[in-house]
Scaffold this active site. Structure first.
Site, PDB file in Angstrom:
ATOM      1  N   CYS A 252      -0.189  36.300  26.756  1.00 26.14           N
ATOM      2  CA  CYS A 252      -0.471  35.471  25.583  1.00 26.14           C
ATOM      3  C   CYS A 252      -1.948  35.606  25.285  1.00 26.14           C
ATOM      4  O   CYS A 252      -2.412  36.703  24.984  1.00 26.14           O
ATOM      5  CB  CYS A 252      -0.048  34.021  25.808  1.00 26.14           C
ATOM      6  SG  CYS A 252      -0.804  33.230  27.226  1.00 26.14           S
ATOM      7  N   ARG A 257       0.554  30.299  28.290  1.00 22.58           N
ATOM      8  CA  ARG A 257       1.847  30.257  27.598  1.00 22.58           C
ATOM      9  C   ARG A 257       2.797  31.282  28.215  1.00 22.58           C
ATOM     10  O   ARG A 257       3.996  31.076  28.304  1.00 22.58           O
ATOM     11  CB  ARG A 257       1.668  30.546  26.102  1.00 22.58           C
ATOM     12  CG  ARG A 257       1.082  29.395  25.325  1.00 22.58           C
ATOM     13  CD  ARG A 257       0.801  29.784  23.883  1.00 22.58           C
ATOM     14  NE  ARG A 257      -0.344  30.655  23.727  1.00 22.58           N
ATOM     15  CZ  ARG A 257      -0.752  31.185  22.576  1.00 22.58           C
ATOM     16  NH1 ARG A 257      -0.063  30.956  21.474  1.00 22.58           N
ATOM     17  NH2 ARG A 257      -1.825  31.948  22.514  1.00 22.58           N
TER      18      ARG A 257
END
Lengths: 301, 143
Positions: A252, A257
Site C-alpha cells: 500500500c 493497509r
C-alpha cells in the site's frame, strides 16, 4: 496453554478459523489465564477514552516501529514490549482496533514477524464490540510483567523488500502476483497520497507494473467484520484471478493497509505464500529508475 | 517566542510533565472541545476540512468587529487525538486579536513536546490546522 478455538460457523468456513474470535467468544473468555487482549488503533488516544476490560494498548507508530531507522523493533525491543504487557511466548493474543481492524492486523503482522504462535483478530474489532453495547472501561490495566524470549525477527517469510519486489516483477502472471490495496486514485496515479493523508506522499504516482487493484477495505463488511469466505473468494479468486498457490506480494503506502490484505489472503483464504512489502509506495514511488505504470490498467514490466 | 498568554500557559503545562502525562493532558483537552454552536451544527459544508488530519476535522474561523478571532471545530468522538489538537487551538487562540494569531510561530507545536508521545507524523495535522486558521484570518481581515 492456548485457549480453545472459537467454533462459530462463519469462522469455520475460513482456511484458518483459529486466527479469529467473535465478540461473543471474547466476552466469555475475558480474564482467562493465558489470554491477553491488545488494542491497536490509528488514534493514539482512542484506547484511553475507553477499552475492553483488561486490554492493553500497543501503538503502531511509537511502539512497533524503530524510533530512528525505518524498520520495526528488534528482538530485544519486542521482548520488552511483550514482557511489559504480560505477554509470554505461549500467550493467546487477541488483537482489536478501530477502522475495520486496520491497525490490529498490522500489529498482528508485526507479532508474526517474531513468530508469536497464537495470534488472533477480534472479528469486527472495536466498532462491533461498542455497537453491541459490550462493556468498556477507562480503568487502567496493570499487567504483571513476564519474561518474553529474545527472538530474532524473520524478515524472509512474510515481509518483502524493494529488491525482492523488483525480482518478483518477472513472476507476475507466472505463479506470482502483486496486489495493490490502495484507493483507485492512488493506483492510477491521480493522487500522490491517500485521500486525507498528504504527509505520506511520493514524488511519482501510479502502481507497480502488473499489480492487481483491490482496495483493502473491500474485504470488510459494513459492521467491520471480515466478509464471509465465499464473498472474499468472489473478489480475490474469481474477479482478480488469484489462486492460493500464487506467490503474492501485497503493498500500500507504508505497509499497514496491506497487512489487512495479507491477513485475509493468508489466514482466511489459505494462500501459502504472501508477503507484505512494507516499503510500499512511499519507497517505490520515490525510488530512482524503478518501473511504474500509470492509469487503471495493470500493465507489465 | 511570542505566544498569546493562554497558549503560552498550555505549552508550559505540556513541557512541565513527562510523555505519558502529556498524553493524559491531551486526552483531557479532547474532552473539553466545545460543541458546535447551532449555526454550524447542520452546516458542515460551510466549514473548511483540514485534510492533513488523519480523521475528519472541520474548522470555521470568525473575526469579530473588535478584531477578536473565534474558532469552531468539529471532529468525531472516535478521533480523540484530532480533537485534542483542535482543543489546544481553541484554548490557546480563541478570543485573541487577529494580529496575535498571525504572529504565532508556525512551529510552535514542537514546544509542546508531543513528538515522542504521539509521533511527528501525527503532529503535522496541528501545523496544518494553524496554517489554515491563519489563512482564514488573513482573508477575513483583508476584506
Amino acid at each position: 496453554m492456548a485457549l480453545p478455538n472459537n467454533t462459530d460457523p462463519k469462522l469455520a468456513e475460513y482456511a484458518h478459523p483459529e486466527r479469529l474470535v467473535t465478540t461473543e467468544w471474547l466476552a466469555q473468555n475475558l480474564g482467562a489465564d493465558g489470554l491477553v487482549v491488545v488494542e491497536s488503533d490509528e488514534d493514539v488516544l482512542l484506547y484511553d477514552t475507553g477499552h475492553i476490560p483488561g486490554a492493553v494498548k500497543v501503538d503502531w507508530h511509537t511502539e512497533l516501529n524503530d524510533p530512528v531507522t525505518r524498520d520495526y523493533v528488534d528482538g530485544q525491543g519486542f521482548a520488552e514490549l511483550c514482557g511489559e504487557r504480560g505477554i509470554s511466548r505461549d500467550t493467546t493474543v487477541v488483537f482489536y482496533g478501530d477502522r475495520n481492524n486496520w491497525w490490529a492486523t498490522y500489529a498482528l503482522w508485526v507479532f508474526s514477524l517474531f513468530g508469536h504462535p497464537d495470534v488472533r483478530i477480534l472479528d469486527g474489532g472495536r466498532a462491533k464490540w461498542v455497537a453491541e453495547g459490550r462493556e468498556m472501561t477507562t480503568d487502567q490495566t496493570k499487567p504483571s510483567p513476564v519474561e518474553y524470549p529474545v527472538v530474532e525477527r524473520d524478515d524472509a517469510t512474510i515481509r518483502a523488500f524493494k529488491d525482492e519486489v523488483l525480482a518478483h516483477l518477472g513472476l507476475v502472471g507466472r505463479g506470482g502476483a502483486l496486489v495493490d490495496v490502495r484507493s483507485p486514485g492512488e493506483y492510477s496515479g491521480e493522487l500522490l497520497h491517500m485521500p486525507d493523508y498528504p504527509q505520506e506522499g511520493a514524488v511519482r504516482g501510479g502502481h507497480i507494473p502488473g499489480a492487481a487493484s483491490v482496495p483493502w477495505a473491500r474485504a470488510a463488511a459494513e459492521d467491520a467484520t471480515f466478509k464471509p469466505r465465499s464473498d472474499l473468494e468472489a473478489i480475490y479468486l474469481q474477479e482478480q484471478g488469484l489462486t492460493a498457490d500464487d506467490d503474492v506480494v501485497a503493498y500500500c503506502r507504508i505497509g499497514e493497509r496491506s497487512s489487512h490484505t495479507w491477513f485475509v489472503l493468508t489466514h482466511l483464504l489459505g494462500f501459502g505464500r504472501v508477503r507484505n512489502y512494507d516499503g510500499s509506495w512511499t519507497e517505490w514511488g520515490n525510488s530512482v529508475r524503478v518501473p511504474i505504470v500509470q492509469g487503471s490498467e495493470r500493465g507489465s514490466a | 517566542m511570542s505566544l498569546p498568554p493562554q497558549l503560552a500557559e498550555l505549552v508550559e503545562d505540556f513541557s512541565d510533565v513527562g510523555p505519558k502525562d502529556r498524553l493524559q493532558l491531551l486526552l483531557e483537552l479532547s474532552q473539553e472541545l466545545p460543541e458546535l454552536p447551532e449555526r454550524y451544527a447542520h452546516a458542515a459544508d460551510t466549514m473548511e476540512q483540514v485534510h492533513e488530519c488523519q480523521s475528519p476535522l472541520f474548522l470555521a474561523v470568525e473575526v469579530a468587529p473588535d478584531d477578536a478571532v473565534h474558532l469552531f471545530f468539529s471532529a468525531p468522538r472516535e478521533a480523540p487525538t484530532t480533537r485534542g489538537f483542535a482543543s489546544i487551538m481553541h484554548t490557546g487562540l480563541d478570543g485573541e486579536p487577529a494580529a496575535e494569531v498571525l504572529a504565532i510561530p508556525d512551529d510552535f507545536y514542537t514546544a509542546l513536546g508531543l513528538a515522542q508521545a504521539v509521533s511527528p507524523l501525527r503532529l503535522r495535522g496541528m501545523a496544518a490546522m494553524l496554517a489554515r486558521i491563519k489563512n482564514q484570518v488573513r482573508s477575513a481581515t483583508a476584506a
